[in-house]
Design an enzyme around this catalytic site. Sequence first.
Site, PDB file in Angstrom:
ATOM      1  N   HIS A 127     -51.163  -7.373 -25.074  1.00 54.13           N
ATOM      2  CA  HIS A 127     -51.270  -6.884 -23.704  1.00 54.13           C
ATOM      3  C   HIS A 127     -52.456  -5.953 -23.448  1.00 54.13           C
ATOM      4  CE1 HIS A 127     -50.081  -6.091 -19.699  1.00 54.13           C
ATOM      5  NE2 HIS A 127     -48.793  -6.232 -19.840  1.00 54.13           N
ATOM      6  N   TYR A 180     -39.597  -0.113 -12.001  1.00 54.55           N
ATOM      7  CA  TYR A 180     -41.028  -0.319 -12.221  1.00 54.55           C
ATOM      8  C   TYR A 180     -41.376  -1.738 -11.791  1.00 54.55           C
ATOM      9  CZ  TYR A 180     -45.471  -0.115 -14.895  1.00 54.55           C
ATOM     10  OH  TYR A 180     -46.790  -0.100 -15.278  1.00 54.55           O
ATOM     11  N   SER A 197     -44.899  -4.003 -11.333  1.00 54.23           N
ATOM     12  CA  SER A 197     -46.334  -3.967 -11.581  1.00 54.23           C
ATOM     13  C   SER A 197     -47.087  -4.591 -10.415  1.00 54.23           C
ATOM     14  CB  SER A 197     -46.652  -4.728 -12.871  1.00 54.23           C
ATOM     15  OG  SER A 197     -48.030  -4.715 -13.134  1.00 54.23           O
ATOM     16  N   THR A 248     -53.677  -2.133 -13.140  1.00 58.13           N
ATOM     17  CA  THR A 248     -52.385  -2.191 -12.467  1.00 58.13           C
ATOM     18  C   THR A 248     -52.006  -0.829 -11.900  1.00 58.13           C
ATOM     19  OG1 THR A 248     -51.165  -1.692 -14.507  1.00 58.13           O
ATOM     20  CG2 THR A 248     -51.540  -4.024 -13.990  1.00 58.13           C
TER      21      THR A 248
END
Length: 825
Positions: free
Chosen positions: A470, A587, A589, A600
């Site tokens: 990631h 959360y 994104s 982001t």
Amino acid sequence: MAEARQAVNFLPSLTSDRGEVEFSGPVLQEIYLSGLRSWKRHFLRFWNDFLIGVFPATPLSWLFLFSAIQLAWFLQLDPSLGLMEKIKELLPDWCGQHHRLRGVLAAALFASCLWGALIFTLHVALRLLLSYHGWLFESHEAMSSPTKTWLALVRIFSGRHPVLFSYQRSLPRQPVPSVQDTVRKYLESVRPVLSDEDFDWTAVLAQEFLKLQASLLQWYLWLKSWWASNYVSDWWEEFVYLRSRNSLMVNSNYYMMDFLYVTPTPLQAARAGNAVHALLLYRHRLNRQEIPPNLLMGMRPLCSAQYEKIFNTTRVPGVQKDYIRHLQDSRHVAVFHRGRFFRVDTHSQNDLLSPRALEQQFQRILDDPSPACPHEEHLAALTAAPRGMWAQVRKSLKTRAAHALEAVEGAAFFVSLDAEPAGLTREDPAASLDAYAHALLAGRGHDRWFDKSFTLIVFSNGKLGLSLEHSWADCPITGHMWEFTLATECFQLGYSADGHCKGHPDPTLPQPQRLQWDLPEQQIHPSISLALRGARTLSSNIDCHVFPFSHFGKSFIKRCHLSSDSFIQMALQLAHFRDRGQFCLTYESAMTRLYLEGRTETVRSCTREACNFVRAMEDKEKTDPQCLALFRVAVEKHQALLKAAMCGQGVDRHLFALYIVSRFLHMQSPFLAQVHSEQWQLSTSQIPVQQMHLFDVHNYPDYVSSGGGFGPADDHGYGVSYIFMGDDMITFHISSKKSSTKTVRPTGTRPPPSSLRPRVPGPSPAFGARSLTPLVAQPHGPLPASPLCVSSRTPTGWGSTSRMLCWTWPPCSRRGSVLSAGSEG
């Protein structure tokens, strides 16, 4: 996607067993280095930067301008108003005494200066135009006159044939929000999840922060925003990802799935050959900048910086901090099969190997009977170990097996030829999809090289998937690559009638090279065993659930005049409340690629408006029109938060950057410390579909990507991703930890996913319960049967990580209620 867990866990990465890790220097030095890194990246791709830098002009435009000046000079006209004569006088003697030659040189210099001034003017004008965001807050059906004028000017200044990186120099820099606005938005976001006493205490800390520390920290961020390309992205990459000492597996990686219902060929080697060839075709187009730039809603260019590291990239472990190693080119892939590592060249002397030739090489690996060397089979488990441990072992490995390690880390990407089948089966569709997701996310803990930018996984029955690291990029980048790969290998390259790749084998190709690892018994073997135990523990603890929902999708929600992403987010809030009986920080994104090197931002979806809607849904005395009104208010609030985040006016990245500056200055801030100790029990992300033109969803509805997923951000929470496949399909990917008593599932079997089970004709009997679907669809007549059920109690016998979100069959009782899902707008 998986960034939520990293964002929570980045605090421990600033400390170690030996005490607090020292930052590299004072904050001014760090800001200087951030800018230096930005300029270095631009210098290393000089030629591309030249072509991009002159955009929207081209080198031919300089030639046209030079020719026009020469023609004017020949006609005894002076377009320079005497400047060319001055230039001729200033030219040195070595330029020649010939009058005509000096005139040509003077004309060339004047044309270059004029050309550069015009390009600079175009860049400034385009950057100013791209700084306008009013279009984002307007309806596409009713654009205002200023927005229409803006759109026309953007198209004029954008040139005729932009390429992937054309807009990079014209993108505005991400602005630093007002610290007062950020703190106000933060307090507003935590109000629904805090008690009155906790909220009052948090408000006191916030006011103390604004009074004593905020202005100084904000000044440093403002300084960095002017010097570096982006005031937060490089720190986000370093402190959230590269300084994290946790295992990459589950904590940081994420996965992408193949087609859900079809497999183009059951031959493993053939599918691998076409997929590898398609990926390398994408890399070829990327290198030649033949990929068109991403345009949001077809008109606003997005930053393309993350595309640079898709291929030839490895995250190299360090004791305290990893670093990303990117090569300009690589002409081989590393392959893992049954505990053995191979190097497969992807190019001949002249060109890329054909899909049939690649299939031949992969088939040779599958047919190779040689066994794995001792501990070679489990060597890749080291990449799933804590990063400090892997860094220490890698030093020994680099000494004893440098060639093999370089072949893996220097490969274009990693390929894993799994010995087991995967994918949807009609015998047990739910369990097979869950196992498929688990295999992509974690595998067996030792059959993925988690350091590589991505691993292509090919199962024995021809099913595909990706496991992705990631730190180097976010999901939309890899999703774009994956859409191209699936469409190209299936529709353009295709397969012969017997399932093989088209074309003919090449018997002259050398055998794939088997990599040899010298693994010292005392130095490396114990570490491999320890890493393998940890990886298996982590893998066995993750619970995955995938379910496709086909009763309705984006088109239905659009007909209700709603944002489909906001629809989903409100559904998740209701689902979580019915599961836990309380609200939690959520959360979601959102991308900030409207700005140069943006990544982001977090949308805090659990708003006061969403909570009011959820409470109304649970209140028997509330009527459906009342619930619908509250629902629309909640959707509008979520849309406002999403658009603000996209415009760089979110909460979390600003507070994160302020916290990093405070650490550089050794300044204690109880408010910032509290902000970054929060846990995200519900982490969500939508996987965008960016190239629908590559798929014919009307004639071939099964040939669409089914998205992907990631691990939960919190050990007692859920990770939820969703993708909208065409107009009438939504696929959910949910994960949780089996070790959590709050998300543990009952044992037994679950009903099959809705798209595979028999459907009940006519309106759903569950509409007698309080449901989101009939609320929004009242003007549109009856709806499909049995939508997604959200129940506070999981029915007996269900075995799923989706205790929070589940299907019910038959539909559940009134207080269980029914909740339908929707799509991103």
